[in-house]
Design a protein around this motif. Sequence first.
Motif, PDB file in Angstrom:
ATOM      1  N   THR A  62       0.841  -1.195   0.000  1.00  0.00           N
ATOM      2  CA  THR A  62       0.000   0.000   0.000  1.00  0.00           C
ATOM      3  C   THR A  62       0.876   1.244   0.000  1.00  0.00           C
ATOM      4  N   PRO A  63       0.572   2.270  -0.849  1.00  0.00           N
ATOM      5  CA  PRO A  63       1.409   3.478  -0.885  1.00  0.00           C
ATOM      6  C   PRO A  63       1.417   4.192   0.464  1.00  0.00           C
ATOM      7  N   SER A  64       2.534   4.850   0.771  1.00  0.00           N
ATOM      8  CA  SER A  64       2.651   5.609   2.016  1.00  0.00           C
ATOM      9  C   SER A  64       1.756   6.840   1.973  1.00  0.00           C
ATOM     10  N   LYS A  65       1.224   7.228   3.125  1.00  0.00           N
ATOM     11  CA  LYS A  65       0.398   8.419   3.247  1.00  0.00           C
ATOM     12  C   LYS A  65       1.079   9.409   4.181  1.00  0.00           C
ATOM     13  N   THR A  66       1.179  10.662   3.766  1.00  0.00           N
ATOM     14  CA  THR A  66       1.772  11.690   4.612  1.00  0.00           C
ATOM     15  C   THR A  66       0.787  12.824   4.807  1.00  0.00           C
ATOM     16  N   SER A  67       0.839  13.450   5.972  1.00  0.00           N
ATOM     17  CA  SER A  67      -0.067  14.551   6.281  1.00  0.00           C
ATOM     18  C   SER A  67       0.390  15.825   5.589  1.00  0.00           C
ATOM     19  N   ALA A  68      -0.583  16.648   5.180  1.00  0.00           N
ATOM     20  CA  ALA A  68      -0.249  17.933   4.578  1.00  0.00           C
ATOM     21  C   ALA A  68       0.337  18.848   5.643  1.00  0.00           C
ATOM     22  N   ALA A  69       1.343  19.605   5.251  1.00  0.00           N
ATOM     23  CA  ALA A  69       1.983  20.504   6.207  1.00  0.00           C
ATOM     24  C   ALA A  69       1.024  21.614   6.598  1.00  0.00           C
ATOM     25  N   PRO A  70       0.931  21.926   7.890  1.00  0.00           N
ATOM     26  CA  PRO A  70       0.039  23.011   8.311  1.00  0.00           C
ATOM     27  C   PRO A  70       0.593  24.362   7.888  1.00  0.00           C
ATOM     28  N   LYS A  71      -0.265  25.359   7.838  1.00  0.00           N
ATOM     29  CA  LYS A  71       0.187  26.711   7.528  1.00  0.00           C
ATOM     30  C   LYS A  71       1.027  27.227   8.679  1.00  0.00           C
ATOM     31  N   THR A  72       2.003  28.027   8.339  1.00  0.00           N
ATOM     32  CA  THR A  72       2.846  28.625   9.368  1.00  0.00           C
ATOM     33  C   THR A  72       2.407  30.057   9.623  1.00  0.00           C
ATOM     34  N   ALA A  73       2.984  30.648  10.667  1.00  0.00           N
ATOM     35  CA  ALA A  73       2.617  32.026  11.012  1.00  0.00           C
ATOM     36  C   ALA A  73       2.943  32.981   9.875  1.00  0.00           C
ATOM     37  N   THR A  74       4.051  32.720   9.176  1.00  0.00           N
ATOM     38  CA  THR A  74       4.444  33.592   8.083  1.00  0.00           C
ATOM     39  C   THR A  74       3.469  33.458   6.927  1.00  0.00           C
ATOM     40  N   GLY A  75       2.836  34.552   6.582  1.00  0.00           N
ATOM     41  CA  GLY A  75       1.925  34.542   5.451  1.00  0.00           C
ATOM     42  C   GLY A  75       0.550  33.981   5.747  1.00  0.00           C
ATOM     43  N   LYS A  76       0.262  33.615   6.974  1.00  0.00           N
ATOM     44  CA  LYS A  76      -1.033  33.016   7.276  1.00  0.00           C
ATOM     45  C   LYS A  76      -2.125  34.066   7.393  1.00  0.00           C
ATOM     46  N   TRP A  77      -1.777  35.253   7.890  1.00  0.00           N
ATOM     47  CA  TRP A  77      -2.770  36.294   8.117  1.00  0.00           C
ATOM     48  C   TRP A  77      -2.508  37.500   7.230  1.00  0.00           C
ATOM     49  N   THR A  78      -3.575  38.194   6.921  1.00  0.00           N
ATOM     50  CA  THR A  78      -3.474  39.423   6.148  1.00  0.00           C
ATOM     51  C   THR A  78      -3.554  40.616   7.090  1.00  0.00           C
ATOM     52  N   TYR A  79      -2.682  41.599   6.872  1.00  0.00           N
ATOM     53  CA  TYR A  79      -2.674  42.805   7.696  1.00  0.00           C
ATOM     54  C   TYR A  79      -2.796  44.042   6.800  1.00  0.00           C
ATOM     55  N   VAL A  80      -3.489  45.056   7.315  1.00  0.00           N
ATOM     56  CA  VAL A  80      -3.612  46.315   6.592  1.00  0.00           C
ATOM     57  C   VAL A  80      -3.309  47.470   7.533  1.00  0.00           C
ATOM     58  N   PHE A  81      -2.908  48.588   6.964  1.00  0.00           N
ATOM     59  CA  PHE A  81      -2.601  49.778   7.759  1.00  0.00           C
ATOM     60  C   PHE A  81      -3.892  50.288   8.392  1.00  0.00           C
ATOM     61  N   PRO A  82      -3.869  50.672   9.671  1.00  0.00           N
ATOM     62  CA  PRO A  82      -5.113  50.978  10.394  1.00  0.00           C
ATOM     63  C   PRO A  82      -5.831  52.267  10.021  1.00  0.00           C
ATOM     64  N   VAL A  83      -5.148  53.213   9.364  1.00  0.00           N
ATOM     65  CA  VAL A  83      -5.804  54.462   8.958  1.00  0.00           C
ATOM     66  C   VAL A  83      -5.775  54.551   7.433  1.00  0.00           C
ATOM     67  N   GLN A  84      -6.948  54.610   6.827  1.00  0.00           N
ATOM     68  CA  GLN A  84      -7.048  54.639   5.374  1.00  0.00           C
ATOM     69  C   GLN A  84      -7.160  56.084   4.890  1.00  0.00           C
ATOM     70  N   ALA A  85      -6.018  56.742   4.767  1.00  0.00           N
ATOM     71  CA  ALA A  85      -5.969  58.132   4.312  1.00  0.00           C
ATOM     72  C   ALA A  85      -4.657  58.360   3.573  1.00  0.00           C
ATOM     73  N   SER A  86      -4.648  59.333   2.675  1.00  0.00           N
ATOM     74  CA  SER A  86      -3.441  59.626   1.900  1.00  0.00           C
ATOM     75  C   SER A  86      -2.453  60.477   2.684  1.00  0.00           C
ATOM     76  N   ASN A  87      -2.942  61.243   3.620  1.00  0.00           N
ATOM     77  CA  ASN A  87      -2.098  62.145   4.392  1.00  0.00           C
ATOM     78  C   ASN A  87      -1.976  61.632   5.825  1.00  0.00           C
ATOM     79  N   VAL A  88      -0.986  60.775   6.058  1.00  0.00           N
ATOM     80  CA  VAL A  88      -0.816  60.116   7.354  1.00  0.00           C
ATOM     81  C   VAL A  88       0.657  60.171   7.761  1.00  0.00           C
ATOM     82  N   SER A  89       0.915  60.373   9.043  1.00  0.00           N
ATOM     83  CA  SER A  89       2.279  60.284   9.558  1.00  0.00           C
ATOM     84  C   SER A  89       2.242  59.683  10.955  1.00  0.00           C
ATOM     85  N   TYR A  90       3.391  59.172  11.411  1.00  0.00           N
ATOM     86  CA  TYR A  90       3.462  58.581  12.751  1.00  0.00           C
ATOM     87  C   TYR A  90       4.911  58.528  13.207  1.00  0.00           C
ATOM     88  N   HIS A  91       5.088  58.485  14.514  1.00  0.00           N
ATOM     89  CA  HIS A  91       6.417  58.391  15.104  1.00  0.00           C
ATOM     90  C   HIS A  91       6.804  56.919  15.282  1.00  0.00           C
TER      91      HIS A  91
END
Length: 246
Positions: A62-91
Motif C-alpha cells: 500500500t502506498p505511504s500516506k503523509t499529512s499535509a503541512a500546516p500553515k505557518t505564522a508567516t503569510g497566514k494572516w493578512t494585515y492592513v494599515f489601520p488608517v485609510q488616508a493619503s495624508n498620514v504620519s506617525y512616530h
Amino acid sequence: MRASMIVVLAGALAAGCARDAPEAGEAIAWEEPPATTAAAVPTTAAAEPTPSATATPSPKPTPSKTSAAPKTATGKWTYVFPVQASNVSYHPTHSGYPATDIFADCGEPVVAVTDGKVLEVSRVDRYSKSGPQGPDNGGLSVSLLGDDGVRYYGSHLTVVQSGIEAGVRVRAGQRLGTVGKTGNANNVCHLHFGISPLCERTGDWWIRRGVVWPAPFLNDWRKKKSSSPVSKVASYKTSNGCPSKP
C-alpha cells in the motif's frame, strides 16, 4: 500645508497623550499531526506447488500516506494599515510605553488591521483631566482580538462605526470608526494604536494600551507586506507575563 501642520502637531503630541498617564479606553498553537505510513501488506507463502499449480504472486504494498503541512505564522494572516488616508504620519516611538500615535485628519477611516473579533468598545468619552488618569484616557475606542491571537487597540476616535460591538466578527480592512481627538488627545486629531497579548481580554488598560512597538509592523503594512507581530507579542508575554497593575 496640511502635511507640515501634521508634522508640527506630531512633535507636540509626542509629549502629550501618554506623557504622564497611561493610555486606555473603556470598556492558538499549531499542531502538526505526525506523518503516517501504511505498512506494506505482507506476502503470504504459496502452497507447495504441484505439477499443475503455480505460486500465487505477492500483492503490491500500500502506498505511504503523509499529512499535509500546516500553515505557518508567516503569510497566514493578512494585515492592513489601520488608517485609510493619503495624508498620514506617525512616530517610530511613543512617550511612556510602546505604542504609536498615527496622525491624520479627524474623520478619516480607521479599519481593522486583520481578521478577528471585537473585544471592547467605548462609545462615550468619559475622560476628565481632573479624574482618574488611565482607564478613560482613550475616549472613544475599539479593541480587537485578531485571529493571530494578538490584541489590537485604537483610541481617540470621533465615532465608532455602527454595528461594531463586543463579540462582532470583522475582516481586515473593515471600518471600525474614524480618527478623532477624544480622551486625552490634547485636541490633536490622531489614532493611538497599541499591540498587546490577550491577557485579561477586557479591562486591563495598562496592557491593552500597548506593550510591543508597532512602528516596524506599520511600516510593512503600509507597503502591503503582511508582517506579523505574533512572535514579538509571545516573547513579551514569556518575559513579562500579564502584569496585574500599571
